[in-house]
Design a protein around this motif. Structure first.
Motif, PDB file in Angstrom:
ATOM      1  N   GLY A 126       9.085  12.374  15.112  1.00  8.51           N
ATOM      2  CA  GLY A 126       7.703  12.116  16.046  1.00  8.51           C
ATOM      3  C   GLY A 126       8.056  12.022  17.510  1.00  8.51           C
ATOM      4  N   VAL A 127       7.399  11.781  18.129  1.00  2.76           N
ATOM      5  CA  VAL A 127       7.823  10.889  19.531  1.00  2.76           C
ATOM      6  C   VAL A 127       7.953   9.384  19.547  1.00  2.76           C
ATOM      7  CG1 VAL A 127       5.860  12.377  20.527  1.00  2.76           C
ATOM      8  CG2 VAL A 127       5.139  10.158  19.282  1.00  2.76           C
ATOM      9  N   ILE A 128       8.997   9.361  20.398  1.00  3.99           N
ATOM     10  CA  ILE A 128       9.259   7.401  20.682  1.00  3.99           C
ATOM     11  C   ILE A 128       9.345   7.990  22.439  1.00  3.99           C
ATOM     12  CG2 ILE A 128      10.944   7.701  18.512  1.00  3.99           C
ATOM     13  CD1 ILE A 128      13.938   8.717  20.279  1.00  3.99           C
ATOM     14  N   GLU A 129       9.977   6.328  22.633  1.00  6.24           N
ATOM     15  CA  GLU A 129      10.032   6.117  24.526  1.00  6.24           C
ATOM     16  C   GLU A 129      11.424   6.350  24.462  1.00  6.24           C
ATOM     17  OE1 GLU A 129       8.940   2.241  25.366  1.00  6.24           O
ATOM     18  OE2 GLU A 129       6.898   1.929  24.624  1.00  6.24           O
ATOM     19  N   GLU A 130      11.833   7.201  25.833  1.00  5.53           N
ATOM     20  CA  GLU A 130      12.748   7.890  26.116  1.00  5.53           C
ATOM     21  C   GLU A 130      13.569   6.893  26.802  1.00  5.53           C
ATOM     22  OE1 GLU A 130      14.448  11.142  29.613  1.00  5.53           O
ATOM     23  OE2 GLU A 130      12.488   9.975  29.857  1.00  5.53           O
ATOM     24  N   ILE A 131      12.737   5.594  26.976  1.00  2.00           N
ATOM     25  CA  ILE A 131      14.439   3.970  27.691  1.00  2.00           C
ATOM     26  C   ILE A 131      14.511   3.974  25.798  1.00  2.00           C
ATOM     27  CG2 ILE A 131      11.939   2.539  26.791  1.00  2.00           C
ATOM     28  CD1 ILE A 131      13.141   1.665  29.242  1.00  2.00           C
ATOM     29  N   LYS A 132      14.332   4.589  24.898  1.00  2.00           N
ATOM     30  CA  LYS A 132      15.262   3.763  23.405  1.00  2.00           C
ATOM     31  C   LYS A 132      16.440   4.073  23.535  1.00  2.00           C
ATOM     32  CE  LYS A 132      11.039   1.143  21.035  1.00  2.00           C
ATOM     33  NZ  LYS A 132      10.383   1.319  19.570  1.00  2.00           N
ATOM     34  N   LYS A 156       6.016   7.141  25.036  1.00  2.00           N
ATOM     35  CA  LYS A 156       5.961   7.976  23.588  1.00  2.00           C
ATOM     36  C   LYS A 156       6.312  10.002  24.417  1.00  2.00           C
ATOM     37  CE  LYS A 156       4.708   4.865  20.320  1.00  2.00           C
ATOM     38  NZ  LYS A 156       4.061   5.198  18.995  1.00  2.00           N
ATOM     39  N   ASN A 157       7.194   9.756  25.445  1.00  2.00           N
ATOM     40  CA  ASN A 157       7.830  11.066  25.561  1.00  2.00           C
ATOM     41  C   ASN A 157       8.768  12.378  25.417  1.00  2.00           C
ATOM     42  OD1 ASN A 157       9.600   9.652  27.125  1.00  2.00           O
ATOM     43  ND2 ASN A 157       9.316  11.229  29.112  1.00  2.00           N
ATOM     44  N   THR A 158       9.134  11.596  24.459  1.00  2.00           N
ATOM     45  CA  THR A 158      10.628  12.110  24.406  1.00  2.00           C
ATOM     46  C   THR A 158      10.615  12.610  22.396  1.00  2.00           C
ATOM     47  OG1 THR A 158      11.956  10.637  25.347  1.00  2.00           O
ATOM     48  CG2 THR A 158      12.762  11.889  23.599  1.00  2.00           C
ATOM     49  N   SER A 189      13.972  21.343  29.065  1.00  2.00           N
ATOM     50  CA  SER A 189      12.612  21.147  29.149  1.00  2.00           C
ATOM     51  C   SER A 189      11.921  19.727  29.302  1.00  2.00           C
ATOM     52  CB  SER A 189      11.946  22.495  29.255  1.00  2.00           C
ATOM     53  OG  SER A 189      10.426  22.473  30.774  1.00  2.00           O
ATOM     54  N   ASP A 190      12.527  19.031  30.289  1.00  2.00           N
ATOM     55  CA  ASP A 190      12.651  18.436  31.047  1.00  2.00           C
ATOM     56  C   ASP A 190      14.138  18.040  30.847  1.00  2.00           C
ATOM     57  OD1 ASP A 190      10.816  19.914  32.459  1.00  2.00           O
ATOM     58  OD2 ASP A 190       9.490  17.921  32.411  1.00  2.00           O
ATOM     59  N   ARG A 191      14.208  17.115  29.906  1.00  2.00           N
ATOM     60  CA  ARG A 191      15.376  15.944  29.782  1.00  2.00           C
ATOM     61  C   ARG A 191      15.891  16.173  29.030  1.00  2.00           C
ATOM     62  NH1 ARG A 191      11.952  13.811  32.416  1.00  2.00           N
ATOM     63  NH2 ARG A 191      10.772  12.380  31.189  1.00  2.00           N
ATOM     64  N   LEU A 192      17.564  16.345  28.439  1.00  2.00           N
ATOM     65  CA  LEU A 192      18.087  16.647  27.238  1.00  2.00           C
ATOM     66  C   LEU A 192      19.182  15.785  27.649  1.00  2.00           C
ATOM     67  CD1 LEU A 192      18.675  18.272  25.125  1.00  2.00           C
ATOM     68  CD2 LEU A 192      19.733  19.858  25.869  1.00  2.00           C
ATOM     69  N   VAL A 223      15.311  15.250  23.759  1.00  2.00           N
ATOM     70  CA  VAL A 223      13.938  16.554  24.725  1.00  2.00           C
ATOM     71  C   VAL A 223      12.972  15.566  25.141  1.00  2.00           C
ATOM     72  CG1 VAL A 223      13.455  17.902  25.094  1.00  2.00           C
ATOM     73  CG2 VAL A 223      14.682  18.336  22.424  1.00  2.00           C
ATOM     74  N   SER A 224      13.346  15.030  26.913  1.00  2.00           N
ATOM     75  CA  SER A 224      12.135  14.544  26.935  1.00  2.00           C
ATOM     76  C   SER A 224      11.222  15.368  27.860  1.00  2.00           C
ATOM     77  CB  SER A 224      12.583  12.974  27.467  1.00  2.00           C
ATOM     78  OG  SER A 224      13.296  12.605  27.227  1.00  2.00           O
ATOM     79  N   GLU A 225      10.172  14.798  27.995  1.00  2.00           N
ATOM     80  CA  GLU A 225       9.385  16.115  28.675  1.00  2.00           C
ATOM     81  C   GLU A 225       7.941  15.522  29.598  1.00  2.00           C
ATOM     82  OE1 GLU A 225       5.823  18.964  29.469  1.00  2.00           O
ATOM     83  OE2 GLU A 225       8.308  18.245  29.470  1.00  2.00           O
ATOM     84  N   SER A 226       8.318  15.844  31.140  1.00  2.00           N
ATOM     85  CA  SER A 226       7.440  15.094  32.313  1.00  2.00           C
ATOM     86  C   SER A 226       6.325  16.157  32.392  1.00  2.00           C
ATOM     87  CB  SER A 226       8.149  14.236  33.548  1.00  2.00           C
ATOM     88  OG  SER A 226       9.156  13.516  33.176  1.00  2.00           O
TER      89      SER A 226
END
Length: 382
Positions: free
Chosen positions: A239-245, A284-286, A308-311, A359-362
């Motif tokens: 499920g989605v999580i916050e990239e900052i975590k 929550k983009n990751t 895409s976009d960050r890994l 994997v994080s998305e923008s």
């Protein structure tokens, strides 16, 4: 009112004769402030600027959509959509007049869970499948984007023929399709159709739609593609999580504990569209895409990746790679389209190994793809 009622009924019933739907018909609904019905260059037209117009009663699955566009030398993304399941899921095609004559003048762009996935579905080069940026002939394309010398300052006719999971796009009344879309990726449902523009304004005219459950395509256009060799066939997606975590050097068990996992198959190209099981929700983009590898002995294995976009990649909890592949992250021309351009080396131990790919998305598509030689290893679930 009787005439307007008849037009809507013809659209819904699938009557096999093109009927232009006037833009002053009550069948249309409009979105945005840049909507101006007017007589333009000999046609009863609709001017749209950062706006849209929709035929919600179209109930379109298969058939033919036709209209005219009047493009100018402006930065704009203007096109049409169909098979609307809801506001976040539909098929979309658009044109970039500011890119006329370039490989991305036209774009197929399915919208899945709110994500426009143009970075995942493109035909720019073989690099998607081989890692080598080698351009290749038009006839070998999937039909997701390509070169069109879009005409300016005159009416251009657009026609799309849809049947099942494929479509043909005809430009300017050409007898042969300009593009053959090998596989539609969006929802396979009956739904609304519409037109829209982003940024610079565009005029539309002579819009018609025919629903036809028995619609046929040109037999000469069909192209078959072999699956990507050694592709990772599926991922377990969280499920989605916050990239900052995500912490800097290791995968913190507090991040993975309690996550719910969904098995998501990759496509034949190797691309795995993460939007199919996840939606960006504010910060929550990751998501974490996971595979488990059983190795016969201690071994180092090359894992080729596209994303895409960050890994960030973790092998048995240790972070071994981080990269960015987003729109304009490398220079102002960089699109961030997915391809097998990165490689990491997994220090596998004998027995079970857990590989996490965060994997994080923008913007532009949320995906991952992977390729690994299976000699001496086995991936759980394959």
């Amino acid at each position: 009112m009787k005439k307007l009622f008849t037009i809507v009924c013809l659209i819904v019933s699938g009557y096999l004769e093109a009927q232009v739907v006037p833009f002053d018909s009550s069948a249309w609904t409009f979105d945005g402030n840049g909507v101006i019905p007017e007589y333009y260059e000999g046609e009863s037209a609709l001017y749209l600027k950062a706006s849209g117009a929709e035929l919600s009663a179209a109930d379109f699955l298969n058939g033919v959509i036709e209209f005219d566009m009047y493009l100018k030398d402006l930065w704009t993304f203007s096109g049409f959509y169909f098979r609307v399941a809801d506001a976040n899921n539909f098929e979309e095609l658009y044109f970039r007049p500011h890119r006329r004559g370039k490989p991305d003048a036209y774009q197929y762009c399915p919208r899945i869970n709110g994500k426009a996935s143009w970075q995942l579905y493109h035909d720019q080069h073989r690099g998607v499948y081989t890692g080598n940026p080698e351009f290749y002939p038009q006839e070998n394309h999937h039909g997701y984007n390509g070169k069109i010398d879009l005409p300016l300052d005159r009416w251009m006719h657009v026609k799309v023929v849809v049947s099942g999971n494929q479509a043909e796009l005809f430009i300017d009344n050409e007898e042969e399709p300009s593009f053959f879309i090998h596989e539609l990726k969006g929802p396979k449902v009956k739904g609304a159709v519409g037109i829209y523009t982003g940024w610079g304004g565009v005029h539309f005219a002579n819009f018609s739609v025919i629903s036809n459950d028995n619609q046929q395509l040109s037999k000469t256009s069909k192209v078959e593609f072999a699956p990507l060799e050694d592709r990772i066939m599926s991922w377990q997606v969280s499920g989605v999580i916050e990239e900052i975590k995500l912490v800097p050097t290791v995968m913190d068990p507090e991040v993975t504990n309690g996550l719910k996992w969904t098995k998501l198959a990759s496509e034949e190209s190797g691309v795995t569209n993460l939007s199919r099981v996840a939606a960006v929700q504010g910060k929550k983009n990751t998501v974490i895409a996971k595979i488990e590898i059983n190795a016969e002995q201690d071994i180092i294995k090359a894992l080729t990746l596209g994303y895409s976009d960050r890994l960030a990649v973790y092998c048995n909890g240790q972070k071994i790679y981080a990269g960015t592949n987003g729109y304009r992250t490398r220079d102002f021309r960089y699109l961030g389209t997915i391809g097998l351009f990165d490689e990491v080396y997994l220090p596998l131990k004998k027995g079970k190994n857990v590989i996490y790919c965060a994997v994080s998305e923008s913007f532009g598509g949320w995906g991952i793809m992977g390729q690994i030689d299976r000699e001496g290893i086995k991936i759980k679930g394959e």
